[in-house]
Design a protein around this motif. Structure first.
Motif, PDB file in Angstrom:
ATOM      1  N   ASP A  27      12.207  -4.768  -4.261  1.00 40.05           N
ATOM      2  CA  ASP A  27      11.341  -5.008  -5.407  1.00 40.05           C
ATOM      3  C   ASP A  27      10.201  -4.003  -5.498  1.00 40.05           C
ATOM      4  OD1 ASP A  27      12.845  -7.285  -6.183  1.00 40.05           O
ATOM      5  OD2 ASP A  27      11.758  -8.517  -4.725  1.00 40.05           O
ATOM      6  N   LEU A  28      10.211  -3.002  -4.634  1.00 33.71           N
ATOM      7  CA  LEU A  28       9.180  -1.969  -4.639  1.00 33.71           C
ATOM      8  C   LEU A  28       9.666  -0.755  -5.432  1.00 33.71           C
ATOM      9  CD1 LEU A  28       8.038  -2.169  -0.897  1.00 33.71           C
ATOM     10  CD2 LEU A  28       7.014  -3.301  -2.895  1.00 33.71           C
ATOM     11  N   ASP A  29       8.822   0.242  -5.532  1.00 32.86           N
ATOM     12  CA  ASP A  29       9.162   1.478  -6.219  1.00 32.86           C
ATOM     13  C   ASP A  29      10.490   2.017  -5.681  1.00 32.86           C
ATOM     14  OD1 ASP A  29       9.100   4.546  -6.580  1.00 32.86           O
ATOM     15  OD2 ASP A  29       7.416   3.879  -7.812  1.00 32.86           O
ATOM     16  N   PRO A  30      11.396   2.464  -6.552  1.00 35.39           N
ATOM     17  CA  PRO A  30      12.713   2.935  -6.094  1.00 35.39           C
ATOM     18  C   PRO A  30      12.659   4.185  -5.226  1.00 35.39           C
ATOM     19  CG  PRO A  30      12.432   3.354  -8.440  1.00 35.39           C
ATOM     20  CD  PRO A  30      11.301   2.468  -8.029  1.00 35.39           C
ATOM     21  N   ARG A  31      11.499   4.812  -5.121  1.00 31.10           N
ATOM     22  CA  ARG A  31      11.349   5.946  -4.209  1.00 31.10           C
ATOM     23  C   ARG A  31      11.110   5.500  -2.773  1.00 31.10           C
ATOM     24  NH1 ARG A  31       7.216   8.679  -8.412  1.00 31.10           N
ATOM     25  NH2 ARG A  31       6.799   6.439  -8.585  1.00 31.10           N
ATOM     26  N   ILE A  32      11.028   4.182  -2.554  1.00 25.17           N
ATOM     27  CA  ILE A  32      10.929   3.638  -1.195  1.00 25.17           C
ATOM     28  C   ILE A  32      12.312   3.142  -0.801  1.00 25.17           C
ATOM     29  CG2 ILE A  32       9.863   1.923   0.298  1.00 25.17           C
ATOM     30  CD1 ILE A  32       7.487   1.879  -1.611  1.00 25.17           C
ATOM     31  N   ALA A  46      20.004  -2.055   7.836  1.00 25.64           N
ATOM     32  CA  ALA A  46      19.897  -1.694   6.420  1.00 25.64           C
ATOM     33  C   ALA A  46      19.581  -2.907   5.551  1.00 25.64           C
ATOM     34  CB  ALA A  46      21.184  -1.013   5.954  1.00 25.64           C
ATOM     35  N   ASP A  47      20.164  -4.060   5.870  1.00 34.00           N
ATOM     36  CA  ASP A  47      19.857  -5.274   5.109  1.00 34.00           C
ATOM     37  C   ASP A  47      18.370  -5.593   5.182  1.00 34.00           C
ATOM     38  OD1 ASP A  47      22.504  -5.747   4.352  1.00 34.00           O
ATOM     39  OD2 ASP A  47      22.921  -6.991   6.112  1.00 34.00           O
ATOM     40  N   ASP A  48      17.813  -5.464   6.374  1.00 38.74           N
ATOM     41  CA  ASP A  48      16.402  -5.763   6.598  1.00 38.74           C
ATOM     42  C   ASP A  48      15.511  -4.851   5.755  1.00 38.74           C
ATOM     43  OD1 ASP A  48      14.099  -6.822   7.624  1.00 38.74           O
ATOM     44  OD2 ASP A  48      14.420  -6.165   9.683  1.00 38.74           O
ATOM     45  N   VAL A  49      15.800  -3.542   5.783  1.00 35.17           N
ATOM     46  CA  VAL A  49      15.011  -2.607   4.988  1.00 35.17           C
ATOM     47  C   VAL A  49      15.153  -2.930   3.509  1.00 35.17           C
ATOM     48  CG1 VAL A  49      14.669  -0.194   4.346  1.00 35.17           C
ATOM     49  CG2 VAL A  49      15.184  -0.782   6.724  1.00 35.17           C
ATOM     50  N   TRP A  50      16.369  -3.158   3.044  1.00 38.14           N
ATOM     51  CA  TRP A  50      16.596  -3.461   1.635  1.00 38.14           C
ATOM     52  C   TRP A  50      15.815  -4.709   1.206  1.00 38.14           C
ATOM     53  CZ3 TRP A  50      18.129  -1.841  -2.926  1.00 38.14           C
ATOM     54  CH2 TRP A  50      18.461  -2.772  -3.907  1.00 38.14           C
ATOM     55  N   ASN A  51      15.871  -5.755   2.008  1.00 40.74           N
ATOM     56  CA  ASN A  51      15.201  -7.003   1.639  1.00 40.74           C
ATOM     57  C   ASN A  51      13.686  -6.837   1.530  1.00 40.74           C
ATOM     58  OD1 ASN A  51      17.576  -8.497   1.450  1.00 40.74           O
ATOM     59  ND2 ASN A  51      17.547  -9.046   3.621  1.00 40.74           N
ATOM     60  N   HIS A  52      13.133  -5.891   2.281  1.00 39.07           N
ATOM     61  CA  HIS A  52      11.697  -5.651   2.237  1.00 39.07           C
ATOM     62  C   HIS A  52      11.289  -4.675   1.123  1.00 39.07           C
ATOM     63  CE1 HIS A  52      11.477  -7.327   6.425  1.00 39.07           C
ATOM     64  NE2 HIS A  52      10.338  -7.787   5.928  1.00 39.07           N
ATOM     65  N   TYR A  62       0.832  -1.200   0.000  1.00 36.58           N
ATOM     66  CA  TYR A  62       0.000   0.000   0.000  1.00 36.58           C
ATOM     67  C   TYR A  62       0.871   1.256   0.000  1.00 36.58           C
ATOM     68  CZ  TYR A  62      -3.953   3.059   0.963  1.00 36.58           C
ATOM     69  OH  TYR A  62      -4.903   4.038   0.875  1.00 36.58           O
ATOM     70  N   VAL A  63       1.980   1.236   0.736  1.00 32.06           N
ATOM     71  CA  VAL A  63       2.935   2.351   0.683  1.00 32.06           C
ATOM     72  C   VAL A  63       3.427   2.528  -0.749  1.00 32.06           C
ATOM     73  CG1 VAL A  63       5.205   3.149   1.447  1.00 32.06           C
ATOM     74  CG2 VAL A  63       3.658   2.079   3.087  1.00 32.06           C
ATOM     75  N   ASP A  64       3.681   1.423  -1.435  1.00 28.80           N
ATOM     76  CA  ASP A  64       4.123   1.476  -2.823  1.00 28.80           C
ATOM     77  C   ASP A  64       3.092   2.215  -3.690  1.00 28.80           C
ATOM     78  OD1 ASP A  64       6.207   0.264  -4.761  1.00 28.80           O
ATOM     79  OD2 ASP A  64       4.310  -0.321  -5.669  1.00 28.80           O
ATOM     80  N   GLN A  65       1.826   1.923  -3.494  1.00 29.99           N
ATOM     81  CA  GLN A  65       0.769   2.619  -4.237  1.00 29.99           C
ATOM     82  C   GLN A  65       0.772   4.118  -3.938  1.00 29.99           C
ATOM     83  OE1 GLN A  65      -3.184   0.882  -3.817  1.00 29.99           O
ATOM     84  NE2 GLN A  65      -2.279  -1.143  -3.462  1.00 29.99           N
ATOM     85  N   ARG A  96      19.249   3.908  -2.233  1.00 30.41           N
ATOM     86  CA  ARG A  96      17.990   3.888  -1.476  1.00 30.41           C
ATOM     87  C   ARG A  96      18.118   4.581  -0.120  1.00 30.41           C
ATOM     88  NH1 ARG A  96      13.861   0.142  -3.000  1.00 30.41           N
ATOM     89  NH2 ARG A  96      14.114  -0.315  -5.226  1.00 30.41           N
ATOM     90  N   VAL A  97      19.198   5.293   0.111  1.00 26.92           N
ATOM     91  CA  VAL A  97      19.337   6.060   1.360  1.00 26.92           C
ATOM     92  C   VAL A  97      18.845   7.480   1.090  1.00 26.92           C
ATOM     93  CG1 VAL A  97      20.908   6.950   3.118  1.00 26.92           C
ATOM     94  CG2 VAL A  97      21.265   4.658   2.184  1.00 26.92           C
ATOM     95  N   PHE A  98      17.699   7.821   1.674  1.00 24.66           N
ATOM     96  CA  PHE A  98      17.084   9.129   1.438  1.00 24.66           C
ATOM     97  C   PHE A  98      17.218  10.068   2.640  1.00 24.66           C
ATOM     98  CE2 PHE A  98      14.035   6.397  -1.209  1.00 24.66           C
ATOM     99  CZ  PHE A  98      14.878   6.440  -2.308  1.00 24.66           C
ATOM    100  N   ASP A  99      17.615   9.530   3.777  1.00 27.19           N
ATOM    101  CA  ASP A  99      17.820  10.339   4.977  1.00 27.19           C
ATOM    102  C   ASP A  99      18.804   9.589   5.856  1.00 27.19           C
ATOM    103  OD1 ASP A  99      17.381  12.589   6.593  1.00 27.19           O
ATOM    104  OD2 ASP A  99      15.808  11.605   7.760  1.00 27.19           O
TER     105      ASP A  99
END
Length: 277
Positions: free
Chosen positions: A171-176, A162-168, A135-138, A202-205
């Motif tokens: 495959d989603l929108d690259p803005r996540i 960071a590994d955990d976030v990346w693995n989740h 839903y965040v992807d949408q 994928r590091v935005f902050d």
């Protein structure tokens, strides 16, 4: 290295004071000219109101703040949001993102995106339940926002590093992507310098802090007193061309954090200065 750097930071402070006594203009901070910015995470001021927060940022010559909802509630009116921005503008401060915001339902995600839009930012630092990521992807596609998942180390079950976030999110929108909290990443046994290199797209902050050890028992303390290699971190930030904000999130002595904030920013800015080529 640390003793040499601390000596430099002290000398730099004296030079800045002397320069400000003899020059009409302000001394530019060491991050001037870098691709990244130095800021403060709003959570640092959880026990203080907005006026004290802005007074502190102005005194420290910091111009970027990640907005927490205890300073600007999510149900704020448009008039209250406008007044908030006027206060920031008067202190030459930009609110560049909102969060972290915890999201346990689609309704809370809707509320967070609407809040960010009304505040006028295009970056949300969030902690959504894992099952809500589609839903965040949408919503990211709908709003064209960036969404940075805040990683929390071993303290909670999701998004520990960071590994955990990346693995989740891979495959989603690259803005996540992620808010790389280098302290919590370290507390989960990871190397934040290596993770910055691996996941920089994928590091935005970033949340800047130091910790005493690479385990759950490791606790936050002033930057420069712990185990994180800040010269290597700053060099990596430059190497990957990070263009976001490095926001200090100070979590020690939070009833009276001001000396610790000043020490941490002084050390971090000293590293920026001493690692310039």
């Amino acid at each position: 290295m640390k003793s040499t750097l601390l000596t430099f930071v002290f000398a730099l402070s004296l030079m800045v004071c002397k320069a400000q006594d003899n020059r009409p203009g302000p001394q530019l901070p060491p991050e001037t000219g870098e691709t990244f910015k130095v800021g403060l995470a709003g959570y640092t001021f959880v026990k203080f109101d907005l006026d004290k927060t802005l007074e502190t940022l102005k005194a420290l010559d910091v111009h970027y703040l990640c907005i927490k909802d205890f300073h600007l509630p999510m149900n704020s009116t448009d008039a209250e949001i406008a007044e908030f921005h006027e206060k920031l503008k008067a202190h030459d401060i930009t609110g560049y993102a909102v969060g972290p915001i915890y999201m346990k339902s689609k309704e809370e995600i809707d509320k967070a995106f609407d809040y960010a839009k009304r505040v006028g930012v295009k970056l949300i630092v969030g902690v959504p339940n894992v099952e809500l990521l589609p839903y965040v992807d949408q919503k990211v596609k709908e709003y064209d926002f960036k969404f940075a998942i805040h990683l929390h180390g071993p303290d909670i079950e999701i998004y520990q590093d960071a590994d955990d976030v990346w693995n989740h999110t891979k495959d989603l929108d690259p803005r996540i992507g992620m808010c790389l909290d280098i302290g919590h990443d370290t507390r989960n046994g990871k190397d934040p310098v290596a993770d910055m290199e691996k996941y920089h797209t994928r590091v935005f902050d970033m949340h800047i802090k130091d910790v005493t050890g690479p385990t759950k028992q490791g606790y936050s303390l002033e930057v420069g007193r712990g185990i994180i290699d800040f010269p290597a971190m700053v060099r990596m930030i430059r190497k990957v061309g990070y263009t976001g904000v490095c926001s200090l999130e100070h979590e020690r002595n939070m009833d009276n954090p001001f000396m610790g904030i000043g020490e941490s920013l002084g050390y971090f800015r000293g590293v920026i200065e001493t690692t310039k080529e």
